[in-house]
Scaffold this motif. Structure first.
Motif, PDB file in Angstrom:
ATOM      1  N   LEU A 165     -14.766  -1.852  31.462  1.00 20.77           N
ATOM      2  CA  LEU A 165     -14.877  -2.960  32.398  1.00 20.77           C
ATOM      3  C   LEU A 165     -13.518  -3.588  32.705  1.00 20.77           C
ATOM      4  CD1 LEU A 165     -17.331  -4.307  33.779  1.00 20.77           C
ATOM      5  CD2 LEU A 165     -17.321  -5.993  31.930  1.00 20.77           C
ATOM      6  N   ALA A 166     -12.646  -3.603  31.722  1.00 21.06           N
ATOM      7  CA  ALA A 166     -11.339  -4.237  31.893  1.00 21.06           C
ATOM      8  C   ALA A 166     -10.506  -3.588  32.995  1.00 21.06           C
ATOM      9  CB  ALA A 166     -10.571  -4.220  30.578  1.00 21.06           C
ATOM     10  N   THR A 167     -10.784  -2.334  33.312  1.00 20.48           N
ATOM     11  CA  THR A 167     -10.013  -1.655  34.359  1.00 20.48           C
ATOM     12  C   THR A 167     -10.394  -2.134  35.753  1.00 20.48           C
ATOM     13  OG1 THR A 167     -11.589   0.192  34.588  1.00 20.48           O
ATOM     14  CG2 THR A 167      -9.878   0.398  32.910  1.00 20.48           C
ATOM     15  N   ARG A 168     -11.450  -2.951  35.881  1.00 22.12           N
ATOM     16  CA  ARG A 168     -11.919  -3.412  37.187  1.00 22.12           C
ATOM     17  C   ARG A 168     -11.615  -4.884  37.421  1.00 22.12           C
ATOM     18  NH1 ARG A 168     -11.403  -0.265  40.052  1.00 22.12           N
ATOM     19  NH2 ARG A 168     -13.001  -0.928  41.557  1.00 22.12           N
ATOM     20  N   CYS A 169     -10.751  -5.480  36.594  1.00 19.90           N
ATOM     21  CA  CYS A 169     -10.460  -6.914  36.718  1.00 19.90           C
ATOM     22  C   CYS A 169      -9.815  -7.262  38.056  1.00 19.90           C
ATOM     23  CB  CYS A 169      -9.562  -7.372  35.570  1.00 19.90           C
ATOM     24  SG  CYS A 169     -10.421  -7.512  33.981  1.00 19.90           S
ATOM     25  N   GLU A 170      -8.873  -6.452  38.491  1.00 19.55           N
ATOM     26  CA  GLU A 170      -8.192  -6.741  39.754  1.00 19.55           C
ATOM     27  C   GLU A 170      -9.178  -6.693  40.923  1.00 19.55           C
ATOM     28  OE1 GLU A 170      -4.563  -4.964  42.538  1.00 19.55           O
ATOM     29  OE2 GLU A 170      -4.723  -4.372  40.428  1.00 19.55           O
ATOM     30  N   ALA A 195     -18.199 -12.752  30.103  1.00 17.68           N
ATOM     31  CA  ALA A 195     -19.071 -12.333  29.003  1.00 17.68           C
ATOM     32  C   ALA A 195     -19.047 -10.818  28.847  1.00 17.68           C
ATOM     33  CB  ALA A 195     -20.494 -12.819  29.261  1.00 17.68           C
ATOM     34  N   GLY A 196     -19.005 -10.108  29.974  1.00 16.36           N
ATOM     35  CA  GLY A 196     -18.923  -8.653  29.903  1.00 16.36           C
ATOM     36  C   GLY A 196     -17.614  -8.185  29.293  1.00 16.36           C
ATOM     37  N   LEU A 197     -16.521  -8.843  29.664  1.00 12.59           N
ATOM     38  CA  LEU A 197     -15.219  -8.476  29.113  1.00 12.59           C
ATOM     39  C   LEU A 197     -15.149  -8.754  27.616  1.00 12.59           C
ATOM     40  CD1 LEU A 197     -12.729  -9.787  31.833  1.00 12.59           C
ATOM     41  CD2 LEU A 197     -13.305  -7.402  31.340  1.00 12.59           C
ATOM     42  N   ALA A 198     -15.834  -9.817  27.185  1.00  8.61           N
ATOM     43  CA  ALA A 198     -15.796 -10.183  25.771  1.00  8.61           C
ATOM     44  C   ALA A 198     -16.709  -9.309  24.921  1.00  8.61           C
ATOM     45  CB  ALA A 198     -16.203 -11.652  25.611  1.00  8.61           C
ATOM     46  N   ALA A 199     -17.657  -8.645  25.544  1.00 10.17           N
ATOM     47  CA  ALA A 199     -18.594  -7.808  24.796  1.00 10.17           C
ATOM     48  C   ALA A 199     -17.892  -6.580  24.227  1.00 10.17           C
ATOM     49  CB  ALA A 199     -19.738  -7.376  25.711  1.00 10.17           C
ATOM     50  N   ALA A 200     -18.443  -6.068  23.147  1.00 12.17           N
ATOM     51  CA  ALA A 200     -17.884  -4.849  22.549  1.00 12.17           C
ATOM     52  C   ALA A 200     -17.928  -3.714  23.571  1.00 12.17           C
ATOM     53  CB  ALA A 200     -18.676  -4.467  21.309  1.00 12.17           C
ATOM     54  N   PRO A 201     -16.852  -2.940  23.713  1.00 14.92           N
ATOM     55  CA  PRO A 201     -16.835  -1.836  24.675  1.00 14.92           C
ATOM     56  C   PRO A 201     -17.730  -0.690  24.218  1.00 14.92           C
ATOM     57  CG  PRO A 201     -14.843  -1.796  23.357  1.00 14.92           C
ATOM     58  CD  PRO A 201     -15.574  -3.046  22.986  1.00 14.92           C
ATOM     59  N   TRP A 277     -26.996  -2.933  21.941  1.00 20.12           N
ATOM     60  CA  TRP A 277     -27.789  -3.305  23.104  1.00 20.12           C
ATOM     61  C   TRP A 277     -27.306  -4.615  23.731  1.00 20.12           C
ATOM     62  CZ3 TRP A 277     -30.503  -1.631  26.857  1.00 20.12           C
ATOM     63  CH2 TRP A 277     -31.287  -2.497  27.610  1.00 20.12           C
ATOM     64  N   GLU A 278     -27.071  -5.631  22.926  1.00 19.97           N
ATOM     65  CA  GLU A 278     -26.654  -6.925  23.466  1.00 19.97           C
ATOM     66  C   GLU A 278     -25.314  -6.815  24.191  1.00 19.97           C
ATOM     67  OE1 GLU A 278     -26.803  -9.424  20.050  1.00 19.97           O
ATOM     68  OE2 GLU A 278     -29.000  -9.327  19.909  1.00 19.97           O
ATOM     69  N   ALA A 279     -24.404  -6.010  23.649  1.00 18.89           N
ATOM     70  CA  ALA A 279     -23.127  -5.800  24.328  1.00 18.89           C
ATOM     71  C   ALA A 279     -23.337  -5.061  25.647  1.00 18.89           C
ATOM     72  CB  ALA A 279     -22.164  -5.026  23.434  1.00 18.89           C
ATOM     73  N   LEU A 280     -24.248  -4.083  25.646  1.00 22.75           N
ATOM     74  CA  LEU A 280     -24.547  -3.332  26.870  1.00 22.75           C
ATOM     75  C   LEU A 280     -25.142  -4.254  27.930  1.00 22.75           C
ATOM     76  CD1 LEU A 280     -24.824  -0.687  28.463  1.00 22.75           C
ATOM     77  CD2 LEU A 280     -26.991  -0.288  27.279  1.00 22.75           C
ATOM     78  N   VAL A 281     -26.013  -5.157  27.541  1.00 23.76           N
ATOM     79  CA  VAL A 281     -26.606  -6.101  28.486  1.00 23.76           C
ATOM     80  C   VAL A 281     -25.523  -6.952  29.137  1.00 23.76           C
ATOM     81  CG1 VAL A 281     -28.056  -8.172  28.670  1.00 23.76           C
ATOM     82  CG2 VAL A 281     -28.880  -6.166  27.420  1.00 23.76           C
ATOM     83  N   ASP A 282     -24.601  -7.475  28.340  1.00 24.06           N
ATOM     84  CA  ASP A 282     -23.529  -8.312  28.894  1.00 24.06           C
ATOM     85  C   ASP A 282     -22.651  -7.519  29.854  1.00 24.06           C
ATOM     86  OD1 ASP A 282     -24.320 -10.614  27.582  1.00 24.06           O
ATOM     87  OD2 ASP A 282     -22.973 -10.312  25.867  1.00 24.06           O
ATOM     88  N   ARG A 283     -22.315  -6.290  29.477  1.00 17.07           N
ATOM     89  CA  ARG A 283     -21.482  -5.473  30.368  1.00 17.07           C
ATOM     90  C   ARG A 283     -22.243  -5.115  31.645  1.00 17.07           C
ATOM     91  NH1 ARG A 283     -20.826  -2.552  25.722  1.00 17.07           N
ATOM     92  NH2 ARG A 283     -21.672  -0.664  26.685  1.00 17.07           N
TER      93      ARG A 283
END
Length: 315
Positions: A165-170, A195-201, A277-283
């Protein structure tokens, strides 16, 4: 089939000229898929295309046993590889013999920069009524769960799908500014993104992804017509983090209940782990927000896909 996503206000310029002469040459060079007999086609090549999208256009060319055929032709050089990737994955999915919750496009033959497919009667999910959208969203959740849980063939990588997800910040920042949202919606969009960026990759195996399962890429049969919806446009298929596919799924019906349906059907290793799962939901919500912003910036609110973006951003 309305069969292509709604036409955006400004398509990228075509660098591969496609005219009637080019279509005739491509039809003459078609190489049939296994078991397809092109000699039974009743050729009737139209003078103009039926639909045009960002990467391809659809040109009516005749019929086979009463089914209308169209040639899907790349209109940009970068689209050439996408067509080949699409055929590779569709062959693999059909070869598995797995009963899928949605239909797949039927590829009959290939030529340079083109594939011959059956036309699909229907309308895209973004143009259907709310109750139909909800039903189709559930089918899509089961479809993606089935695809993600199966083997992932070697396919070319998509630089903007299935990636961290971090590669899409711009791109997120650019589209957020262009969308010019009311303060409350902008704040919600920023919160979901952070929240997505903070979630586990994603650290699981690279799953097979459709790449772009937004409502413009799902064709729903006309009212009263039998059969399930069809998931089209597999040119962006790739491998990686399923969150980007689930973000596209949430554009159909932005609820956690839809994600729960996906989880119930998915069988990849780790799906039962609550932390994963919770990290996947946030992402997934972050991806959905990113995609919704892109739609709002590209389509007017009166367009089906523009409305899709606004619905998610207001949810």
């Amino acid at each position: 089939m309305t069969g292509m996503p709604s036409v955006a206000p400004s398509l990228p310029p075509a660098d591969l000229p496609v005219d009637l002469r080019r279509i005739e040459l491509l039809c003459a060079r078609l190489r049939p898929e296994e078991g397809v007999e092109l000699e039974h086609i009743v050729w009737k090549i139209a003078k103009h295309p039926r639909a045009e999208g960002w990467d391809n256009l659809l040109w009516p060319v005749g019929a086979l046993r009463g089914r209308e055929l169209v040639l899907r032709v790349a209109r940009r050089g970068i689209s050439r590889a996408l067509l080949g990737r699409e055929v590779t994955v569709l062959r693999r999915l059909r070869g598995l013999g797995t009963l899928l919750p949605m239909e797949l496009p039927t590829v009959l033959a290939m030529a340079e920069d083109a594939v011959l497919v059956e036309w699909i009667d229907g309308t895209t999910a973004d143009e259907t009524e709310a109750a139909t959208r909800v039903e189709v969203a559930g089918d899509l959740a089961r479809m993606l769960a089935t695809i993600h849980s199966g083997p992932a063939p070697e396919v070319g990588r998509n630089p903007v799908r299935g990636v961290p997800l971090a590669t899409r910040c711009e791109a997120f920042s650019r589209d957020l500014e262009r969308a010019d949202l009311p303060p409350a919606r902008q704040g919600r969009a920023e919160a979901r993104w952070l929240a997505g960026l903070a979630a586990a990759p994603w650290q699981g195996r690279e799953l097979l992804l459709h790449g772009d399962p937004h409502p413009g890429n799902v064709v729903v049969p006309f009212l009263g017509a039998p059969g399930p919806a069809t998931l089209i446009d597999w040119g962006d298929t790739t491998r990686g983090d399923p969150a980007s596919d689930l973000g596209g799924m949430l554009l159909h019906h932005p609820t956690d209940a839809l994600l729960a349906t996906y989880r119930e059907w998915a069988a990849w290793t780790g799906i039962d782990d609550d932390e994963i799962w919770e990290a996947l939901v946030d992402r997934s919500w972050a991806w959905a927000t990113r995609m919704a912003l892109a739609l709002v910036g590209s389509y007017p609110g009166s367009d089906g896909l523009g409305a899709v973006g606004h619905r998610l951003l207001s949810s």
